[in-house]
Design a protein around this motif. Sequence first.
Motif, PDB file in Angstrom:
ATOM      1  N   SER A  57       3.923 -13.046  34.500  1.00  0.00           N
ATOM      2  CA  SER A  57       5.189 -12.661  33.883  1.00  0.00           C
ATOM      3  C   SER A  57       6.172 -12.126  34.923  1.00  0.00           C
ATOM      4  N   ASP A  99       8.304 -10.891  30.203  1.00  0.00           N
ATOM      5  CA  ASP A  99       7.919 -11.026  28.793  1.00  0.00           C
ATOM      6  C   ASP A  99       7.936  -9.662  28.096  1.00  0.00           C
ATOM      7  N   SER A 130      -3.857 -11.706  30.031  1.00  0.00           N
ATOM      8  CA  SER A 130      -2.840 -12.724  29.840  1.00  0.00           C
ATOM      9  C   SER A 130      -3.216 -14.028  30.530  1.00  0.00           C
ATOM     10  N   ARG A 177       6.736  -8.767  25.319  1.00  0.00           N
ATOM     11  CA  ARG A 177       5.444  -8.433  24.714  1.00  0.00           C
ATOM     12  C   ARG A 177       4.566  -7.727  25.740  1.00  0.00           C
ATOM     13  N   THR A 234       3.349 -16.912  28.171  1.00  0.00           N
ATOM     14  CA  THR A 234       4.146 -15.816  28.714  1.00  0.00           C
ATOM     15  C   THR A 234       5.384 -16.337  29.436  1.00  0.00           C
ATOM     16  N   VAL A 235       6.414 -15.534  29.426  1.00  0.00           N
ATOM     17  CA  VAL A 235       7.632 -15.879  30.148  1.00  0.00           C
ATOM     18  C   VAL A 235       7.962 -14.760  31.138  1.00  0.00           C
TER      19      VAL A 235
END
Lengths: 344, 344
Positions: free
Chosen positions: B151, B132, B147, B134, B128-129
Amino acid sequence: MPTIKDVAREAGVSIATVSYVLNNKVDAVSEDTRQLVWEAVHRIGYTPNVTARNLRSSQSRLIGYAWHDTPHEQVNPVLDQFMYSLAHFAETAGYHILTFTYAQQDPVHVYDDLMRSGRVDAFVMSGTVMDDPRIQYLMERTTPFVSFGRSNPDWQFDWVDTDGTAGIRRAMDYLFTLGHRRIAFAGWDDASLAGKHRLQGYTDAMETTHLPIHDGYIYHGTQSEQAGIDAMTQFQSLPASIRPTAVVCVSDLVAIGVKNEAERLGLDVGKDVSIIGFDDAPMLQYLRPPMTTLRQPLREIARTLIEMLEAKLGDSASGGKRVPRTRLLTPELIVRESCGRPRG
Amino acid sequence: MPTIKDVAREAGVSIATVSYVLNNKVDAVSEDTRQLVWEAVHRIGYTPNVTARNLRSSQSRLIGYAWHDTPHEQVNPVLDQFMYSLAHFAETAGYHILTFTYAQQDPVHVYDDLMRSGRVDAFVMSGTVMDDPRIQYLMERTTPFVSFGRSNPDWQFDWVDTDGTAGIRRAMDYLFTLGHRRIAFAGWDDASLAGKHRLQGYTDAMETTHLPIHDGYIYHGTQSEQAGIDAMTQFQSLPASIRPTAVVCVSDLVAIGVKNEAERLGLDVGKDVSIIGFDDAPMLQYLRPPMTTLRQPLREIARTLIEMLEAKLGDSASGGKRVPRTRLLTPELIVRESCGRPRG
DNA sequence: TTGGCATGTTGAAACGTTTTACCTGTTATA
DNA sequence: TATAACAGGTAAAACGTTTCAACATGCCAA
């Protein structure tokens, strides 16, 4: 979630017609109706239900792959790129990869259960061993599968494998070109199939070039750093006149052991002794000197496996029998700085 | 393949009764009948069909996980053990892991499609960023997911993460104990969330101990060996009086760069300079000297993720709303020989 | 005019389960 | 004795598709 019924109502046609449109049965429905249906599909945002589709066609569009629990002290060189490629090519063929473990059960039972319950349509095997009971079982039950790795030469099944023999021969040629004549091999014990093939490449190359394989040139050990250390110890104990100027290793992990021991003995890797590994494990390029090694064509292997599986599943659907396909892929020599011309 | 009908005929009961027996609906069928049914099941070798079961209960008992295509020059430290554990714990909860790739499409679309078609019941996210997309998307659609990695601090969702801050603090404490006072940090750039947390651990530790963070003590770079090399160059260019005696790194790959550059400069790692990495990548233990590092509790992370997902899927089935759960797990310091007491 | 064929379209069966609603005795209760 | 409760069992609907068989319709050939 909207169903095919909703689409049918929305488009004012029967569900059969919708199904035909969705499945591109081109001569079963007129152009006008096709339009109508697609519009309805987009309008209500319909996506076909995979489970229903699978039940009807008695398949799962899933390919099983068993995880191996790699112990922490061993590097699994293969997994990452192989798994990615496998998933990728499976998807282009309309499948997905389902992963599973053996969970303290008999592996054979796990494969059986997954197949019988209709969870998966086929398997991709890896980490195969000689006379692998899993393969034997799958063959008996005529379960569709393909294997990354060989098992028993007398068994007829689809497999793809890295050509360890050709790979090592390639490495040997490279060493010959550099001028090496006294080359040793740090290998696994005889029970390992891959180990046997790689050793074969070594003996082939030495014999073809009419070079003597002196006593002590071949070391047999486990897959560990320690094996590399022991191998190097053995090689260094040979008389100076026949002491190897290069060591070819059955794996990167063994090569690292050889390198570490060589450096402990004060040797300059790449000058005093050349070393070649096998697998191109991550990190290998960051050693000093970076390690020359053989890289398995994992992407290509994955692609071939999926192709074979597709052919197989297609055939078994149409009732046909095929002759098993097998394929050997040659690894690529990754030249780095752990090899040089021999001293003197 | 035998079906539940065959069992019913064989046992001389209705298929409803067979179903009840199979699903352990204990007070719906007498002991005698139960016996009868089980015998029939074993006699004809029946295994329930998963697809039919899934269609009926409108679930798939599959959890989606997206492969990340790790470039070859980067080590993916996490995958192996994490994926194994994830598959393992998923299985104990009655699920399997389905892996997929983004196949040159918008990732968000792939998640959407998998969910809408009923291919999977939920997702496990990783890599994850910050912000994110998504995660944002899955939250909007109230798609069940958990997750591995954070994020956006303002978003409410279930996640588990390694406590990078606590990990680095632990590493710093260890260095303090050894007597180090001049410690530098080789980190990533600010865009990385994990990088930020790890840096935080460094500054926390220095400040708590009232040690000065001299200009040049913190290096920001990419995830690469070169970044480590550049970091070490920077640290060595500092005046001797404040030149670091130890370097804590944001990752093993960076640590290797630091080590390689240190050795190129003639420094003795573990004596002249101490180095600590992050992740315990395979191979790290085979470096000379073996590298001290922080190991993520991947098994524990996988277990927690699956537990959360189970709770979530259970709740959404019973219509309940839950408060999002989050969990930070502290990595373990793996002490090897790349750290020692500072000189003098 | 009739029959045959091609073209579109549809109703309904089937895939293998789970579960609801109902049925039939038997036993306990009033 | 009438009836309620209960234990044990079953028929059939439903899940969402695909596909077979049948049915219209129109058109052309005999």
